[in-house]
Scaffold this motif. Structure first.
Motif, mmCIF file in Angstrom:
data_model
loop_
_atom_site.group_PDB
_atom_site.id
_atom_site.type_symbol
_atom_site.label_atom_id
_atom_site.label_comp_id
_atom_site.label_asym_id
_atom_site.label_seq_id
_atom_site.Cartn_x
_atom_site.Cartn_y
_atom_site.Cartn_z
ATOM 1 N N GLU A 13 35.639 45.018 -39.931
ATOM 2 C CA GLU A 13 36.778 45.358 -39.083
ATOM 3 C C GLU A 13 37.810 46.200 -39.831
ATOM 4 N N ALA A 14 38.014 45.901 -41.115
ATOM 5 C CA ALA A 14 38.960 46.677 -41.915
ATOM 6 C C ALA A 14 38.441 48.097 -42.134
ATOM 7 N N HIS A 15 37.137 48.221 -42.405
ATOM 8 C CA HIS A 15 36.556 49.569 -42.537
ATOM 9 C C HIS A 15 36.763 50.375 -41.264
ATOM 10 N N GLN A 16 36.565 49.746 -40.122
ATOM 11 C CA GLN A 16 36.728 50.458 -38.850
ATOM 12 C C GLN A 16 38.159 50.939 -38.659
ATOM 13 N N ARG A 17 39.118 50.123 -39.098
ATOM 14 C CA ARG A 17 40.527 50.541 -39.007
ATOM 15 C C ARG A 17 40.851 51.641 -40.009
ATOM 16 N N ASN A 18 40.278 51.532 -41.217
ATOM 17 C CA ASN A 18 40.717 52.380 -42.319
ATOM 18 C C ASN A 18 39.986 53.716 -42.435
ATOM 19 N N MET A 19 38.734 53.785 -41.968
ATOM 20 C CA MET A 19 37.934 54.979 -42.222
ATOM 21 C C MET A 19 38.532 56.261 -41.632
ATOM 22 N N PRO A 20 38.989 56.273 -40.374
ATOM 23 C CA PRO A 20 39.554 57.526 -39.860
ATOM 24 C C PRO A 20 40.718 58.050 -40.706
ATOM 25 N N GLY A 21 41.616 57.147 -41.084
ATOM 26 C CA GLY A 21 42.745 57.570 -41.913
ATOM 27 C C GLY A 21 42.324 58.017 -43.291
ATOM 28 N N ALA A 22 41.302 57.359 -43.870
ATOM 29 C CA ALA A 22 40.822 57.751 -45.197
ATOM 30 C C ALA A 22 40.241 59.162 -45.169
ATOM 31 N N VAL A 23 39.488 59.479 -44.114
ATOM 32 C CA VAL A 23 38.922 60.829 -43.986
ATOM 33 C C VAL A 23 40.035 61.856 -43.837
ATOM 34 N N ARG A 24 41.014 61.541 -42.987
ATOM 35 C CA ARG A 24 42.121 62.471 -42.775
ATOM 36 C C ARG A 24 42.882 62.724 -44.081
ATOM 37 N N ARG A 25 43.152 61.658 -44.837
ATOM 38 C CA ARG A 25 43.884 61.801 -46.090
ATOM 39 C C ARG A 25 43.078 62.577 -47.129
ATOM 40 N N ALA A 26 41.753 62.359 -47.162
ATOM 41 C CA ALA A 26 40.912 63.081 -48.121
ATOM 42 C C ALA A 26 40.971 64.576 -47.861
ATOM 43 N N LEU A 27 40.933 64.982 -46.592
ATOM 44 C CA LEU A 27 41.016 66.399 -46.260
ATOM 45 C C LEU A 27 42.402 66.956 -46.561
ATOM 46 N N GLU A 28 43.429 66.185 -46.243
ATOM 47 C CA GLU A 28 44.791 66.654 -46.507
ATOM 48 C C GLU A 28 45.047 66.816 -48.000
ATOM 49 N N ASP A 29 44.620 65.836 -48.804
ATOM 50 C CA ASP A 29 44.810 65.941 -50.248
ATOM 51 C C ASP A 29 44.043 67.122 -50.827
ATOM 52 N N ALA A 30 42.887 67.427 -50.244
ATOM 53 C CA ALA A 30 42.080 68.560 -50.716
ATOM 54 C C ALA A 30 42.595 69.891 -50.183
ATOM 55 N N LYS A 31 43.576 69.835 -49.283
ATOM 56 C CA LYS A 31 44.117 71.036 -48.640
ATOM 57 C C LYS A 31 43.018 71.794 -47.896
ATOM 58 N N LEU A 32 42.187 71.048 -47.202
ATOM 59 C CA LEU A 32 41.088 71.635 -46.447
ATOM 60 C C LEU A 32 41.123 71.158 -45.006
ATOM 61 N N MET A 33 40.484 71.930 -44.140
ATOM 62 C CA MET A 33 40.213 71.500 -42.784
ATOM 63 C C MET A 33 38.738 71.163 -42.686
ATOM 64 N N MET A 34 38.354 70.448 -41.638
ATOM 65 C CA MET A 34 36.983 69.970 -41.533
ATOM 66 C C MET A 34 35.976 71.114 -41.568
ATOM 67 N N GLN A 35 36.315 72.252 -40.971
ATOM 68 C CA GLN A 35 35.372 73.365 -40.955
ATOM 69 C C GLN A 35 35.162 73.976 -42.332
ATOM 70 N N ASP A 36 36.034 73.649 -43.298
ATOM 71 C CA ASP A 36 35.883 74.160 -44.656
ATOM 72 C C ASP A 36 34.852 73.367 -45.460
ATOM 73 N N VAL A 37 34.456 72.212 -44.947
ATOM 74 C CA VAL A 37 33.486 71.365 -45.646
ATOM 75 C C VAL A 37 32.079 71.896 -45.391
ATOM 76 N N ASP A 38 31.252 71.935 -46.433
ATOM 77 C CA ASP A 38 29.889 72.461 -46.305
ATOM 78 C C ASP A 38 28.861 71.384 -45.995
ATOM 79 N N GLY A 39 29.084 70.156 -46.462
ATOM 80 C CA GLY A 39 28.134 69.082 -46.240
ATOM 81 C C GLY A 39 28.837 67.743 -46.242
ATOM 82 N N ILE A 40 28.182 66.731 -45.660
ATOM 83 C CA ILE A 40 28.754 65.387 -45.580
ATOM 84 C C ILE A 40 27.766 64.395 -46.186
#
Length: 389
Positions: free
Chosen positions: A77-104
């Motif tokens: 349940e905690a992962h479900q709450r936290n994962m969207p925000g963790a992804v958003r923060r990872a992109l923001e800290d990297a100064k990237l948008m999702m389309q800038d990512v090459d692979g997942i």
């Protein structure tokens, strides 16, 4: 393939760069990675040039301390709450948008099935929606390969090397001959060294704090209480055999506590913690030395030992392992390599880096890839060869 520039060159998340400035950028492969195999919700962005652009780890210690260990439902349940925000923060800290990512990349296993599914579903959904390549990673392989990302170039481990993977879920001594080929030399007959640390910390009534029970026990061992009685030592099980056993060690502490008729002083508790930590380190050192001796008989003499996993952040253990290697090979120094402490515990940086060689080779997984909650690290090549590309 996306191109990435230095972080300072970005003015805002949606900024556009001029065509002339684009020509100055280096071409990189950029990976967004997710990890949720246990109780840490992790997202990170790494590049093929060994850059760590972001590293987000959301801990759950406060949720699980009352249960004395990871409660699977609470963790999911905690992962479900936290994962969207963790992804958003990872992109923001990297100064990237999702389309800038090459692979997942994501942790495919091993781990707690329900926890793994949170990271898996997020990674597969993002990859499928955005038409990005996807790679599922073996969690312990990622721990073993982390120093290939973090070590200075002149200290990077060379294959074949020994790797000691020590965490709350695993105690493994492996011979790594490539990024995907691992031979198991020793594993635990019962419980992991990390789980043993956690149990003893609970027996001694230690608060988890912000770093967890194992780290709390290490800190407690350093405490200066003045009067510390002699509680003796605890033996290393199965002498001469390449196998670990930590259940017997924590049981020895449990029996000692049960036989004590009066409440323990803090000094007495410190003495027990130190005796436990010493015996835990002694077992790792003896089995590591035995592994080197066995390999020498096969004319294999690794020049590096990689130690990773959450327990690898223990500084007392690091000192003991260095001494053990120097004693075994006094004339030819064996390199002892650790990830930085923040990358010893679970993180998504290691997942992204472990997937990188597959991305660069164009070797991807199908969006319908299944989880492997139990996954023998020696079968990585066989499992991947059966995965649709």
């Amino acid at each position: 393939m996306t191109t990435v520039i230095g972080l300072a060159s970005w003015h805002s998340r949606g900024s556009r760069l001029s065509q002339s400035f684009r020509l100055c950028r280096r071409t990189l492969f950029t990976v967004l990675a997710l990890e949720s195999s246990a109780d840490d919700t992790c997202a990170a962005v790494v590049t093929s040039s060994r850059q760590i652009l972001s590293n987000i780890v959301v801990k759950q210690h406060d949720l699980h301390e009352g249960f004395g260990g990871i409660h699977p439902t609470v963790a999911i349940e905690a992962h479900q709450r936290n994962m969207p925000g963790a992804v958003r923060r990872a992109l923001e800290d990297a100064k990237l948008m999702m389309q800038d990512v090459d692979g997942i990349a994501f942790t495919r296993g091993p781990g707690i099935g329900g926890c793994l599914s949170v990271g898996s579903n997020a990674a597969k959904s993002l990859a499928a929606a955005l038409n990005k390549p996807l790679v599922g990673v073996h969690h312990m392989q990622a721990h073993a390969l982390t120093p290939l990302l973090t070590a200075p170039v002149d200290q990077t481990p060379e294959f074949p090397f020994l790797t000691l993977l020590i965490s709350g879920g695993h105690t493994l001594l492996l011979l790594a001959t490539s990024k995907t080929s691992f031979e198991i030399l020793a594993t635990t007959a019962d419980e992991s060294v990390g789980r043993s640390f956690d149990k003893v910390a609970r027996m001694l009534g230690l608060s988890w704090g912000t770093k967890g029970p194992g780290a709390a026990l290490e800190d407690f061992c350093r405490k200066d209480t003045g009067d510390v009685p002699n509680v003796g030592s605890f033996p290393v099980p199965m002498p001469g055999k390449l196998a670990f056993s930590y259940s017997c060690l924590h049981s020895s502490i449990e029996r000692y506590l049960a036989s004590t008729q009066v409440p323990l002083t803090e000094g007495h508790r410190v003495a027990l913690a130190r005796a436990f930590q010493d015996a835990a380190a002694q077992q790792l050192c003896e089995k590591l030395t035995l592994g080197l001796e066995k390999l020498s008989l096969r004319n294999i003499n690794p020049r590096h030992v990689v130690v990773s996993g959450g327990v690898a952040s223990n500084l007392f253990l690091r000192t003991r392992l260095r001494a053990a290697l120097d004693n075994y090979s006094p004339n030819v120094k064996i390199g002892l390599v650790f990830p930085p402490p923040e990358l010893c515990t679970d993180n998504a940086v290691m997942i992204g880096w472990a997937a990188m060689h597959r991305f660069l080779a164009g070797d991807h997984d199908d969006y319908s890839i299944d989880l492997r909650a139990k996954w023998d690290i020696s079968t990585i090549l066989d499992v991947n060869s059966r995965t649709p590309a």
